[in-house]
Every structure is written in structure tokens, then in C-alpha cells.
Scaffold this motif. Structure first.
Motif, PDB file in Angstrom:
ATOM      1  N   LYS A 156      19.865  96.771 131.054  1.00  0.00           N
ATOM      2  CA  LYS A 156      20.585  98.035 131.181  1.00  0.00           C
ATOM      3  C   LYS A 156      21.753  98.201 130.216  1.00  0.00           C
ATOM      4  O   LYS A 156      22.465  99.183 130.277  1.00  0.00           O
ATOM      5  CB  LYS A 156      21.104  98.181 132.617  1.00  0.00           C
ATOM      6  CG  LYS A 156      19.983  98.225 133.621  1.00  0.00           C
ATOM      7  CD  LYS A 156      20.494  98.434 135.021  1.00  0.00           C
ATOM      8  CE  LYS A 156      19.292  98.458 135.951  1.00  0.00           C
ATOM      9  NZ  LYS A 156      19.571  99.076 137.205  1.00  0.00           N
TER      10      LYS A 156
ATOM     11  N   GLY B 107      12.313 102.775 132.523  1.00  0.00           N
ATOM     12  CA  GLY B 107      12.221 103.428 133.827  1.00  0.00           C
ATOM     13  C   GLY B 107      13.356 103.077 134.771  1.00  0.00           C
ATOM     14  O   GLY B 107      14.250 102.302 134.451  1.00  0.00           O
ATOM     15  N   PHE B 108      13.269 103.669 135.950  1.00  0.00           N
ATOM     16  CA  PHE B 108      14.316 103.459 136.948  1.00  0.00           C
ATOM     17  C   PHE B 108      14.367 102.019 137.439  1.00  0.00           C
ATOM     18  O   PHE B 108      15.375 101.584 137.980  1.00  0.00           O
ATOM     19  CB  PHE B 108      14.108 104.411 138.133  1.00  0.00           C
ATOM     20  CG  PHE B 108      14.336 105.862 137.787  1.00  0.00           C
ATOM     21  CD1 PHE B 108      15.535 106.284 137.234  1.00  0.00           C
ATOM     22  CD2 PHE B 108      13.355 106.801 138.021  1.00  0.00           C
ATOM     23  CE1 PHE B 108      15.746 107.626 136.917  1.00  0.00           C
ATOM     24  CE2 PHE B 108      13.558 108.142 137.718  1.00  0.00           C
ATOM     25  CZ  PHE B 108      14.754 108.550 137.162  1.00  0.00           C
ATOM     26  N   THR B 109      13.286 101.264 137.267  1.00  0.00           N
ATOM     27  CA  THR B 109      13.234  99.878 137.757  1.00  0.00           C
ATOM     28  C   THR B 109      13.640  98.864 136.700  1.00  0.00           C
ATOM     29  O   THR B 109      13.565  97.660 136.953  1.00  0.00           O
ATOM     30  CB  THR B 109      11.807  99.541 138.242  1.00  0.00           C
ATOM     31  OG1 THR B 109      10.901  99.649 137.143  1.00  0.00           O
ATOM     32  CG2 THR B 109      11.373 100.449 139.377  1.00  0.00           C
TER      33      THR B 109
ATOM     34  N   ASP C 153      17.728 106.045 128.711  1.00  0.00           N
ATOM     35  CA  ASP C 153      16.611 106.058 129.641  1.00  0.00           C
ATOM     36  C   ASP C 153      17.089 106.368 131.058  1.00  0.00           C
ATOM     37  O   ASP C 153      16.453 107.136 131.775  1.00  0.00           O
ATOM     38  CB  ASP C 153      15.888 104.705 129.609  1.00  0.00           C
ATOM     39  CG  ASP C 153      14.616 104.729 130.416  1.00  0.00           C
ATOM     40  OD1 ASP C 153      13.761 105.601 130.148  1.00  0.00           O
ATOM     41  OD2 ASP C 153      14.471 103.891 131.327  1.00  0.00           O
ATOM     42  N   THR C 154      18.217 105.803 131.440  1.00  0.00           N
ATOM     43  CA  THR C 154      18.748 106.035 132.791  1.00  0.00           C
ATOM     44  C   THR C 154      19.170 107.480 132.992  1.00  0.00           C
ATOM     45  O   THR C 154      18.891 108.073 134.035  1.00  0.00           O
ATOM     46  CB  THR C 154      19.948 105.101 133.061  1.00  0.00           C
ATOM     47  OG1 THR C 154      19.470 103.751 133.022  1.00  0.00           O
ATOM     48  CG2 THR C 154      20.591 105.391 134.406  1.00  0.00           C
ATOM     49  N   TRP C 155      19.822 108.060 131.980  1.00  0.00           N
ATOM     50  CA  TRP C 155      20.407 109.384 132.152  1.00  0.00           C
ATOM     51  C   TRP C 155      19.573 110.534 131.605  1.00  0.00           C
ATOM     52  O   TRP C 155      19.818 111.682 131.952  1.00  0.00           O
ATOM     53  CB  TRP C 155      21.811 109.426 131.537  1.00  0.00           C
ATOM     54  CG  TRP C 155      22.719 108.497 132.240  1.00  0.00           C
ATOM     55  CD1 TRP C 155      23.167 107.286 131.796  1.00  0.00           C
ATOM     56  CD2 TRP C 155      23.255 108.650 133.547  1.00  0.00           C
ATOM     57  NE1 TRP C 155      23.955 106.686 132.743  1.00  0.00           N
ATOM     58  CE2 TRP C 155      24.028 107.509 133.837  1.00  0.00           C
ATOM     59  CE3 TRP C 155      23.165 109.647 134.520  1.00  0.00           C
ATOM     60  CZ2 TRP C 155      24.701 107.321 135.027  1.00  0.00           C
ATOM     61  CZ3 TRP C 155      23.833 109.479 135.716  1.00  0.00           C
ATOM     62  CH2 TRP C 155      24.591 108.334 135.961  1.00  0.00           C
TER      63      TRP C 155
ATOM     64  N   ALA D 144       8.446 107.207 134.653  1.00  0.00           N
ATOM     65  CA  ALA D 144       9.784 107.307 135.253  1.00  0.00           C
ATOM     66  C   ALA D 144      10.115 106.062 136.070  1.00  0.00           C
ATOM     67  O   ALA D 144      11.227 105.542 135.993  1.00  0.00           O
ATOM     68  CB  ALA D 144       9.880 108.550 136.123  1.00  0.00           C
TER      69      ALA D 144
ATOM     70  N   SER E 253      14.067 108.848 131.796  1.00  0.00           N
ATOM     71  CA  SER E 253      13.398 108.687 133.101  1.00  0.00           C
ATOM     72  C   SER E 253      13.557 109.916 133.989  1.00  0.00           C
ATOM     73  O   SER E 253      12.571 110.354 134.603  1.00  0.00           O
ATOM     74  CB  SER E 253      13.913 107.428 133.808  1.00  0.00           C
ATOM     75  OG  SER E 253      13.426 106.280 133.134  1.00  0.00           O
ATOM     76  N   PRO E 254      14.757 110.533 134.071  1.00  0.00           N
ATOM     77  CA  PRO E 254      14.848 111.765 134.864  1.00  0.00           C
ATOM     78  C   PRO E 254      13.969 112.884 134.308  1.00  0.00           C
ATOM     79  O   PRO E 254      13.359 113.638 135.069  1.00  0.00           O
ATOM     80  CB  PRO E 254      16.330 112.142 134.782  1.00  0.00           C
ATOM     81  CG  PRO E 254      17.039 110.858 134.525  1.00  0.00           C
ATOM     82  CD  PRO E 254      16.094 110.056 133.664  1.00  0.00           C
TER      83      PRO E 254
END
Length: 137
Positions: free
Chosen positions: A118, A112-114, A126-128, A104, A131-132
């Protein structure tokens, strides 16, 4: 009554978790044997080209790991008790929590969040979603 509800909740959580992990394992088996549905949305890209191309063996290894994770959830939740398996399942669940947590967070560039990249289909998914989901698992 409170203990009973706690057991019910643990059972529901473990079955739900195992179901998600089993579904993900099934998707990986599908992809390993040539399935294409969704593949553009699940692999990081750079300039329209895949950043990685996992082999059939690696994809099946991921599927097997997801199935083991599902089994750990079922055993840990008490749905399918296995003699001596509780402590192994507890360790397995801790390891899985760490693996999904690291996934994540990500590696800083594509996942991942990092992630810094994008503007791709994968990055948005991955963002929505990915990763969550890993953070929740």
C-alpha cells in the motif's frame, strides 16, 4: 412521463459509461504506442520496480476490450440499437460487471481493495481511484 425519464436516465448512464470506457481505451492505445504520461502511476511496483511490463499487444488487447465494453454499454442503453445485439450486449454487460468486480476486489497483493502493498504511487491511486472506478463500472 416516468417512463420517458427512465429512458433518458438509461441513455445518460450508458453514454457516460461508454465515454469513460472509451477514454480508458484511448489511454491504452497512447501507452501502447510509447506514451509515457501517467505510466508510473498505473502499474504496480515493488521496491521501485514494475511488477509487470505489459507488451504493446497486451496493451492494445486491453484497449480493444474496453472499446467492446463501451459498445456493449451503448447497445444495452438503447443508444445504438443493433439487430440481435441486445442479448449479446446484455451478456457482455454481465461479464464486464464480473470482470470489473473481480478487478476491484483484487488479487490480494498489489491490486484492488484486498492489496497488501500500500505504500506506492500505484497503490494510493488504486485505493482512491482505480478500484472504486472498477467497482462503480
Amino acid at each position: 412521463m416516468g417512463v420517458y425519464r427512465g429512458i433518458e436516465m438509461m441513455t445518460m448512464i450508458s453514454v457516460g459509461l461508454a465515454s469513460v470506457l472509451g477514454l480508458l481505451a484511448g489511454l491504452h492505445v497512447y501507452w501502447a504506442f510509447g506514451g509515457r504520461l501517467g505510466t508510473r502511476a498505473v502499474i504496480p511496483e515493488r521496491d521501485g520496480k514494475r511488477v509487470l511490463s505489459p507488451s504493446r499487444a497486451v496493451t492494445l488487447l486491453v484497449a480493444a476490450a474496453l472499446l467492446v465494453a463501451a459498445l456493449c454499454a451503448i447497445v444495452r442503453g438503447g443508444v445504438a440499437p443493433v439487430a440481435g445485439g441486445e442479448s449479446v450486449a446484455q451478456i457482455g454487460c454481465c461479464v464486464l460487471g464480473a470482470v470489473f468486480g473481480i478487478r476491484a476486489i483484487g488479487e490480494g497483493k498489489y491490486v484492488g481493495f484486498t492489496k497488501r502493498v500500500k505504500n506506492t504511487t500505484f497503490a494510493r491511486n488504486d485505493t482512491w481511484l482505480f478500484s472504486p472506478l472498477c467497482a462503480a463500472l
